[in-house]
Design an enzyme around this catalytic site. Structure first.
Site, PDB file in Angstrom:
ATOM      1  N   GLU A  58       1.095  -1.376  -0.032  1.00 26.37           N
ATOM      2  CA  GLU A  58      -0.283  -0.285   0.326  1.00 26.37           C
ATOM      3  C   GLU A  58       1.150   1.737   0.129  1.00 26.37           C
ATOM      4  OE1 GLU A  58      -3.311   0.240   2.764  1.00 26.37           O
ATOM      5  OE2 GLU A  58      -3.525   2.657   2.476  1.00 26.37           O
ATOM      6  N   ASP A 110       3.817 -14.112  12.134  1.00 27.01           N
ATOM      7  CA  ASP A 110       2.233 -14.254  11.673  1.00 27.01           C
ATOM      8  C   ASP A 110       1.398 -13.169  11.814  1.00 27.01           C
ATOM      9  OD1 ASP A 110       0.181 -15.178  12.090  1.00 27.01           O
ATOM     10  OD2 ASP A 110       0.076 -17.314  12.992  1.00 27.01           O
ATOM     11  N   LYS A 112      -7.322  -0.913  10.670  1.00 26.24           N
ATOM     12  CA  LYS A 112      -7.275  -1.451   9.694  1.00 26.24           C
ATOM     13  C   LYS A 112      -6.348  -0.431   9.124  1.00 26.24           C
ATOM     14  CE  LYS A 112      -6.674  -1.957   5.359  1.00 26.24           C
ATOM     15  NZ  LYS A 112      -5.917  -0.896   4.707  1.00 26.24           N
ATOM     16  N   HIS A 143      -2.829  10.230  -0.706  1.00 28.95           N
ATOM     17  CA  HIS A 143      -2.332   9.370  -1.589  1.00 28.95           C
ATOM     18  C   HIS A 143      -2.269   9.406  -3.173  1.00 28.95           C
ATOM     19  CE1 HIS A 143      -4.584   6.296   1.232  1.00 28.95           C
ATOM     20  NE2 HIS A 143      -4.242   6.112   1.537  1.00 28.95           N
TER      21      HIS A 143
HETATM   22  C1  MEV Z   1      -6.559   3.258   4.849  1.00 27.50           C
HETATM   23  O1  MEV Z   1      -5.778   1.917   3.895  1.00 27.50           O
HETATM   24  C2  MEV Z   1      -6.487   3.389   6.004  1.00 27.50           C
HETATM   25  C3  MEV Z   1      -7.555   4.456   6.428  1.00 27.50           C
HETATM   26  O2  MEV Z   1      -8.766   3.994   5.856  1.00 27.50           O
HETATM   27  C4  MEV Z   1      -7.631   4.542   8.210  1.00 27.50           C
HETATM   28  C5  MEV Z   1      -8.184   5.400   8.893  1.00 27.50           C
HETATM   29  O3  MEV Z   1      -9.570   5.407   8.097  1.00 27.50           O
HETATM   30  O4  MEV Z   1      -8.203   5.359  10.161  1.00 27.50           O
HETATM   31  C6  MEV Z   1      -7.240   5.744   5.370  1.00 27.50           C
END
Ligand code: MEV
Length: 419
Positions: A83, A277, A261, A375
């Site tokens: 990513e 792992d 995430k 991004h």
């Molecule tokens: C993207 O990989 C992760 C985000 O969505 C995390 C978040 O929203 O806090 C940018």
């Protein structure tokens, strides 16, 4: 020559890959052989021994997050991820935290839990009592399975008994607490619980079904905290906006899943780079996030008395530096050397700090300019590449896409055609 072991290297991203390798290698004392691993696929024979039906290897980019200072030590953070923006975001957050001294951590002993499920017990209360009365004998049997671990000061330390009600009737679940020292611990724990099964059947008069490690490693917790200076992030207004954003992750599982995430973007990347792992860590982190019955954020933030933002992360991290794939994968070994890691606890404290940094960077962007701006640059380059741009045209086409606010494959293809 005295080498400055700093993790702060300005303009690192502008250097060529070879220059970056030279720099990191001199600071981290990487040998030529270790450097040669950086763009080398895994050896065929080794790959074949690691998993079944091998037909190749699959590589990911490995980047280095800079600026990390954890417990007063500078450290390079190797991150394997597909990513874009993850490495840059972690480095940016670590730079801000660094101004206030970096990350401070705490962790428990590396205690893992092994579960033994017992069915067909008529009187679960009496059977549970009997198991607890035989605790010393059970710990002795468990510890006889791993003399190396006990000689290192680890081993089975305690056990607890839980009674659960199910559609199969009442069942007893024994939890064996094992200090696994510098290992992730699955092998040691699984061997112990398997050895205990017949002894427990004898004691309880029941029938053992499952005997396996739990990935909810809530006795192996790590905490990391950092202060993010308000003046480096746009002032108190931004701190307030940040806290509003975090609130949603606290109360709403839909947001908490995305928030966490983002944390795992950083954590998994280091875990993969060190050969650990990542599924075990993911399972443990998310189960821990739901420990009180509602899935929530793994981080917490507040404003200190001077208006600065304080962030904290707390989660289970079952990481090893001995045993497992990390001990045979040459690049993982090199990554651990680069980090100057000497214990699993130290690795987990660093990993928790990366999770906090990653989360801070994401929520800061979301609370201010939005996530897409950061991004876009790498995304546009990817789109230019997908459209078939030559190496020397990628940056120029990506810039046009960004300028036009139209980062789309169709437009990139048109631009490539014009070449
Ligand atoms: C993207 O990989 C992760 C985000 O969505 C995390 C978040 O929203 O806090 C940018």
């Amino acid at each position: 020559m005295k080498i400055n072991k700093t993790s702060k290297i300005s303009g690192f991203y502008k250097k060529s890959i070879d220059e970056r390798i030279d720099l990191i290698s001199s600071i981290a004392s990487l040998t030529e052989e270790e450097q040669s691993l950086l763009f080398k696929a895994l050896d065929k024979g080794l790959a074949d021994r690691m998993i079944e039906n091998v037909v190749g290897t699959f590589t990911l980019p490995l980047g280095i997050a800079l600026n990390f200072r954890v417990n007063n030590e500078d450290v390079f953070v190797p991150m394997a991820t597909e990513e874009s923006s993850v490495v840059a975001a972690a480095s940016k957050a670590a730079k801000i935290a660094r101004k206030s001294g970096g990350f401070r951590t705490e962790s428990t002993d590396p205690i893992m839990i092994g579960q033994i499920q017992i069915l067909d017990v008529d009187d679960v209360a009496t059977a549970s009592e009997k198991i607890l009365q035989e605790k010393n004998k059970l710990l002795t049997v468990a510890n006889a399975q791993d003399k190396i671990l006990t000689n290192l000061g680890g081993g089975a330390k305690d056990l607890a008994v839980r009674i659960l009600t199910s559609s199969f009737g009442k069942m007893i679940v024994v939890h064996l607490y094992v200090d696994v020292r510098d290992a992730m611990g699955a092998n040691a724990v699984n061997t112990m619980v398997e050895a205990l099964a017949p002894v427990i059947e004898d004691i309880s008069g029941g029938r053992v079904r499952l005997k396996i490690l739990s990935n909810l490693a809530d006795q192996r917790l790590v905490k990391s905290r950092a202060i993010f200076d308000k003046d480096l992030i746009g002032g108190e207004k931004v701190v307030d906006a940040f806290l509003e954003s975090v609130e949603l992750a606290k109360i709403d599982p839909y947001r908490a899943a995305t928030h966490n995430k983002g944390i795992m973007n950083g954590i998994d990347a280091v875990i993969i780079a060190t050969g650990n792992d990542f599924r075990a860590i993911e399972a443990g982190a998310h189960a821990y996030a739901a420990r009180n019955g509602q899935y929530t954020s793994l981080t917490n933030y507040w404003k200190d008395e001077t208006g600065n933002l304080v962030g904290e992360i707390k989660l289970p991290l079952a990481l090893g530096i001995v045993g497992g794939a990390g001990s045979i994968h040459p690049t993982a070994q090199m990554c651990k050397k680069m980090m100057r890691i000497s214990s699993a606890q130290q690795l987990s404290e660093l990993v928790a700090s990366v999770g906090l940094a990653q989360n801070f960077a994401a929520v800061l962007a979301l609370s201010t300019v939005g996530i897409q701006k950061g991004h876009m640059s790498l995304h546009a380059k990817n789109i230019a590449m997908m459209a078939g741009a030559n190496e020397e045209d990628i940056d120029r086409i990506a810039n046009i896409l960004i300028k036009e606010g139209n980062v789309k494959l169709d437009r990139a293809k048109e631009l490539v055609k014009k070449e």
